[in-house]
Design a protein around this motif. Structure first.
Motif, PDB file in Angstrom:
ATOM      1  N   TYR A  37       0.872  -1.105   0.031  1.00 54.10           N
ATOM      2  CA  TYR A  37       0.025  -0.043  -0.136  1.00 54.10           C
ATOM      3  C   TYR A  37       0.754   1.274  -0.086  1.00 54.10           C
ATOM      4  CZ  TYR A  37      -4.372  -2.642   0.855  1.00 54.10           C
ATOM      5  OH  TYR A  37      -5.290  -3.504   0.625  1.00 54.10           O
ATOM      6  N   LYS A  41      -0.248   5.199  -0.761  1.00 53.34           N
ATOM      7  CA  LYS A  41      -0.424   6.199   0.076  1.00 53.34           C
ATOM      8  C   LYS A  41       0.166   7.297  -0.582  1.00 53.34           C
ATOM      9  CE  LYS A  41       0.600   5.214   4.393  1.00 53.34           C
ATOM     10  NZ  LYS A  41       1.189   4.438   5.458  1.00 53.34           N
ATOM     11  N   TYR A 135      -4.618   6.288   3.935  1.00 55.71           N
ATOM     12  CA  TYR A 135      -4.204   7.582   4.591  1.00 55.71           C
ATOM     13  C   TYR A 135      -3.407   7.415   5.640  1.00 55.71           C
ATOM     14  CZ  TYR A 135      -7.707  10.033   1.736  1.00 55.71           C
ATOM     15  OH  TYR A 135      -8.628  10.366   0.648  1.00 55.71           O
ATOM     16  N   GLY A 136      -2.943   6.219   6.358  1.00 56.56           N
ATOM     17  CA  GLY A 136      -2.344   6.071   7.422  1.00 56.56           C
ATOM     18  C   GLY A 136      -3.335   6.587   8.778  1.00 56.56           C
TER      19      GLY A 136
END
Length: 283
Positions: A37, A41, A135-136
């Motif tokens: 991912y 991101k 998005y973390g």
């Protein structure tokens, strides 16, 4: 005019959310999955939508045996994170997009999709894990969200044909909205997995990969895939993949593949992830 600029598909495994919340993403077990991912991101930082329509399923967290709508849309200003039995995830509440959501609800209902309209809704890991993967761990989610819940938990679930058609109707409705908005549609859930019974832990990676191929190149074939095949080949929870068809229907006939990723296993699940964009000039 609002415009759908991309579609994102991703698994929404609850253990993935727990790994993020417990700062375990660099553990030997989890690191290979989260590396898949990293591109996404980075990509979304320069392709962030004003609004993400997130197609997800509630896991008997907010809905339940008493009420289980086939399709439900959240039109509120914001959505809290629900307690799934071990406290709400420590993530931001979700900011809604009520004007576009209300427009979508009206357009889709007049287009003969019987949506349940929700002025109050709490969202579970089906929606928050995809946000975390893209998005973390921000203090606030960078985009507004329209939750679109689909029943894939209780019989009868909607057909693949109905889901693909709903995606096409969402595209028409978005393009009729008189505001210049960048909109993405996210399809969540899957891939092959089963969490109970004699086949618990079932994973069928070749089937998953073929599903992704067909989703990109010939979604019209997938719309007729019977639910029994999802159960037989992808496990009892594999039917979540019909939600990816809603995303795909919203992108038009032809798409470009921006990113693709598979990982096995994450918990007892096959993880799949796609970023797709409508092919330029496609109507």
């Amino acid at each position: 005019m609002a415009k759908i600029t991309a579609g994102i598909a991703t698994s929404h495994v609850p253990a993935v959310g727990a790994a993020i919340d417990m700062a375990r993403t660099d553990d030997d077990y989890w690191k290979p999955m989260f590396q898949g991912y990293e591109f996404s991101k980075s990509w979304i930082k320069t392709n962030n939508p004003d609004v993400a329509i997130i197609v997800y399923n509630d896991h008997a967290s907010y809905f339940g045996m008493e009420i289980m709508p086939t399709f439900a849309i959240g039109v509120a200003e914001s959505f809290e994170v629900c307690d799934e039995g071990y406290g709400p995830r420590p993530v931001p509440s979700v900011e809604g997009a009520p004007e576009l959501a209300t427009h979508l609800a009206a357009s889709l209902i007049l287009d003969d999709f019987d949506l349940t309209v929700l002025n109050v809704l709490e969202v579970d890991h089906g929606l928050t894990v995809p946000l975390s993967l893209m998005y973390g761990t921000p203090d606030k989610w960078p985009s507004k969200v329209i939750p679109l819940a689909v029943n894939v938990v209780m019989y009868p679930q909607p057909s693949g044909e109905r889901c693909l058609s709903l995606g096409k109707a969402i595209r028409r409705a978005v393009e009729e909205f008189d505001e210049d908005l960048n909109v993405q549609v996210w399809g969540t859930g899957g891939m092959s997995h089963q969490i109970q019974g004699a086949r618990a832990g079932l994973i069928n990676l070749p089937w998953d990969q073929k599903f992704m191929d067909d989703l990109i190149d010939q979604p019209e074939v997938l719309q007729y895939k019977p639910h029994l095949e999802y159960m037989r080949e992808a496990g009892s929870e594999g039917v979540e993949l019909i939600m990816w068809l809603i995303m795909r229907g919203a992108l038009g006939d032809k798409v470009d593949e921006v990113h693709r990723f598979n990982h096995v296993p994450a918990s007892n699940t096959s993880v799949g992830h796609l970023i797709l964009t409508p092919k330029e000039g496609d109507a």
